[in-house]
Design a protein around this motif. Structure first.
Motif, PDB file in Angstrom:
ATOM      1  N   LEU A   1       0.816  -1.221   0.000  1.00  0.00           N
ATOM      2  CA  LEU A   1       0.000   0.000   0.000  1.00  0.00           C
ATOM      3  C   LEU A   1       0.851   1.273   0.000  1.00  0.00           C
ATOM      4  O   LEU A   1       0.314   2.371   0.059  1.00  0.00           O
TER       5      LEU A   1
ATOM      6  N   PRO B   1      -0.009   3.433  -5.047  1.00  0.00           N
ATOM      7  CA  PRO B   1      -1.199   2.892  -5.717  1.00  0.00           C
ATOM      8  C   PRO B   1      -0.892   1.818  -6.768  1.00  0.00           C
ATOM      9  O   PRO B   1      -1.718   0.936  -7.002  1.00  0.00           O
TER      10      PRO B   1
ATOM     11  N   LEU C   1      -3.830   6.345   0.419  1.00  0.00           N
ATOM     12  CA  LEU C   1      -4.388   4.995   0.562  1.00  0.00           C
ATOM     13  C   LEU C   1      -4.742   4.668   2.010  1.00  0.00           C
ATOM     14  O   LEU C   1      -4.828   3.505   2.371  1.00  0.00           O
TER      15      LEU C   1
ATOM     16  N   LEU D   1      -9.361  -0.145  -4.489  1.00  0.00           N
ATOM     17  CA  LEU D   1      -8.070  -0.025  -5.159  1.00  0.00           C
ATOM     18  C   LEU D   1      -8.226  -0.013  -6.674  1.00  0.00           C
ATOM     19  O   LEU D   1      -7.441   0.616  -7.376  1.00  0.00           O
TER      20      LEU D   1
ATOM     21  N   TYR E   1      -8.281   3.557  -8.150  1.00  0.00           N
ATOM     22  CA  TYR E   1      -7.123   4.465  -8.189  1.00  0.00           C
ATOM     23  C   TYR E   1      -6.388   4.313  -9.513  1.00  0.00           C
ATOM     24  O   TYR E   1      -5.805   3.270  -9.787  1.00  0.00           O
TER      25      TYR E   1
END
Lengths: 465, 129
Positions: free
Chosen positions: A27, A30, B31, B108, B111
């Motif tokens: 993480l 991205p 994130l 996710l 993104y």
């Protein structure tokens, strides 16, 4: 079934733990995040397989049924929940881990109390596990209800609440001691009851805008609850993963508190927006000057002349669900070769990184979205800054007014831009109850209205221009 | 080494915290929401404990060897109760694991960078020039 010896099981458990660590590591950017999620999935999957192969596990029907029920509930929930409801969904997920840890502790007690003589160490672990788990349960449920709006987000404050919480905490410790000394089931029941009440009384006085801290804190608790069950069942993997999650939540809480320039203790005690801070806020306004107002046509005109535009999204954008309107405005500006950037304050929204997810949902590329330190030097070059439902995070009083309750808080220095437009629903100050001198500055004007509505109208006017 | 298992678990707890500290500080703030979702899914690992509570066979009084066991009453009832609690805990953790990973994957997937990765170096070169 005992296919694997204890040593091989331990080694494979270590591998599962390492996969979880590598997953979190992913993480960091991205581009590697999806791979990280996959790694973590493999790690947890391996842990489940190892648990199923444990020699004492025989009731496969029950275990597999439990897993199937969980999958049947969890997957549709994750797929169908609208992203605007994400903070409450995450809070609710925390409550499930808490409840599971509580059930494990009580289940362990019920089984071992009749089969063996309980040891002091075991009772201590059960008591602690049940306490942390059940505080997480009721705390998270209340946080989720506040975020969903079922329960009012305004803080509930009552006289002597600190003493009540202190009393409950002391009671909890005492009952743990009694439980360890007597091994009595009643003591464990009382621990559970006190923990359930404490979860409510800790979260109740904390206001809606402080929820990023609360949600991160409960994230941390759910990790420590997992670690406690690891001690109970002597599973190093659970202790390792529990510690990872516990620390992660704690760091997020720290980041949120730091961004609000407040101590963790003051958030948990819930002091913000009370009478004292409002009184302190008096005197930050610029001689009672009224803010200028602007219409959408003014904004569209300035945008059509601009070369660099920075958009500052705040909770108001989330409430109005304006992210898709913002995206189409971005596209229109892009067609006119205007450079658009987004500036995000760490505490904008109701959970860490909330604004980033909303912008990503609207297909806004993540490399156009900048964090506080990266974007602040760029405001001076910006022709227009468009602030959508943000207030305290762009308040210059944080740098200039020593008496202000938000003095010292890092803020987005939007006032350096040539022109600032603030889209707001009303004149009312932000949740901190602090007046914002930005609004009365010469280069700033307010556009009153719902963020989505206003942004759509600006887009239409800009196309016509 | 003669250290007790409890001491070893403390070692794991402390080292796990240290690893977590360094890894989590490396996570980009953009994130942080997926981080919370994925750590939440991972904390569903309590399922291991839940399986160990739900899974064991119900032991009848005839297999009892300890004094405490033979003196106990309601032997089967409490074991069944433990199994039901374990089952519920397994189901709750499974909601977390499946739901948590699914919502993380969903987030996710949203993104995206400004352009295709191949075009990015070009853009940087352009800016430098």
């Amino acid at each position: 079934m005992n296919l694997l010896g204890p040593d091989l099981t331990l080694m494979l458990g270590l591998l599962a733990g390492v996969l979880c660590v590598v997953g979190l590591q992913g993480l960091s950017h991205p581009t590697t995040a999806r791979r990280g999620n996959l790694c973590a999935m493999l790690g947890v999957g391996l842990a489940v397989v190892l648990a199923l192969l444990h020699p004492s596990v025989q009731a496969y029907g029950w275990v597999l049924a439990g897993l199937a029920v969980g999958a049947a509930v969890g997957i549709p929930l994750a797929r169908r929940t609208p992203l605007t409801a994400l903070p409450q969904l995450v809070a609710m997920f925390h409550s499930l881990v808490g409840l599971a840890a509580g059930l494990v502790a009580v289940g362990m007690f019920m089984r071992h109390d009749v089969l063996d003589v309980l040891q002091t160490k075991e009772t201590l672990e059960m008591g602690v596990g049940a306490a942390i788990g059940l505080i997480t349960l009721t705390g998270s449920v209340l946080a989720a209800l506040k975020l969903q709006g079922v329960v009012s987000g305004t803080p509930w404050r009552w006289v002597g609440r600190h003493w009540l919480n202190l009393g409950l905490a002391v009671g909890l410790v005492l009952m743990c001691a009694v439980f360890v000394a007597t091994h009595s089931g009643w003591a464990l029941a009382l621990i559970c009851l006190l923990a359930l009440v404490l979860g409510v009384t800790v979260v109740a006085p904390i206001g809606g805008a402080d929820m990023p801290v609360v949600v991160s804190m409960l994230n941390s608790y759910s990790g420590w609850a997992a670690a406690a069950t690891g001690f109970m069942l002597e599973q190093p993997l659970l202790v390792l993963v529990g510690a990872l999650v516990g620390v992660s939540g704690a760091i997020l809480s720290y980041v949120m508190c730091h961004a609000m320039q407040r101590s963790f203790v003051s958030v948990i005690l819930g002091g913000f927006g009370s009478a004292g801070t409002e009184a302190a806020a008096v005197g930050t306004t610029d001689g009672g000057k009224a803010p200028q107002l602007a219409g959408v046509e003014d904004v569209a005109y300035r945008l059509s002349e601009a070369e660099r535009v920075i958009v500052v999204p705040g909770y108001g954008m989330a409430v109005a669900q304006a992210q898709h309107a913002v995206k189409s405005l971005m596209v229109t500006l892009g067609e006119r070769h205007v450079e658009v950037l987004f500036a995000i304050h760490p505490v904008a929204g109701r959970m860490p990184g909330h604004m980033n997810v909303l912008l990503a949902e609207a297909d806004i590329p993540y490399d156009m979205v900048l964090e506080l330190d990266d974007v602040n030097p760029r405001f001076a070059e910006a022709d227009v800054v468009l602030i959508l439902g943000a207030n305290d995070v762009v308040n210059p009083a944080a740098q200039t007014h020593k008496g202000s309750p938000i003095y010292g808080m890092p803020v987005l220095e939007a006032w350096h831009a040539k022109q600032v437009y603030v889209v707001k629903r009303s004149h009312r100050p932000g949740y901190a109850g602090v007046d914002n001198p930005l609004f009365t500055m010469d280069n700033c004007a307010l556009v009153l209205g719902d963020a989505k509505d206003v942004v759509e109208k600006i887009g239409t006017a800009l196309k016509a221009a | 080494m003669d250290a007790s298992l409890l001491a070893w678990l403390m070692v794991v707890l402390v080292l796990g915290s240290v690893i977590g500290y360094f890894v989590v500080w490396g996570v980009t703030p953009a994130l942080h929401t997926p981080l919370m979702a994925v750590t939440n899914a991972i904390s569903g690992i309590v399922v291991v404990a839940a399986i160990l509570v739900a899974g064991p066979a119900i032991v009848g009084p005839e297999s009892c060897t300890t004094l405490a066991c033979t003196q106990a009453t309601g032997l089967g009832f409490w074991q069944w109760a433990a199994r039901v609690f374990g089952f519920l805990a397994v189901a709750l953790c499974a909601v977390n694991i499946f739901g948590g990973f699914a919502i993380t994957a969903r987030m996710l997937a949203m993104y995206k960078p400004r352009s295709t990765p191949a075009a990015n170096p070009e853009r940087k070169a352009e800016r430098k020039a």
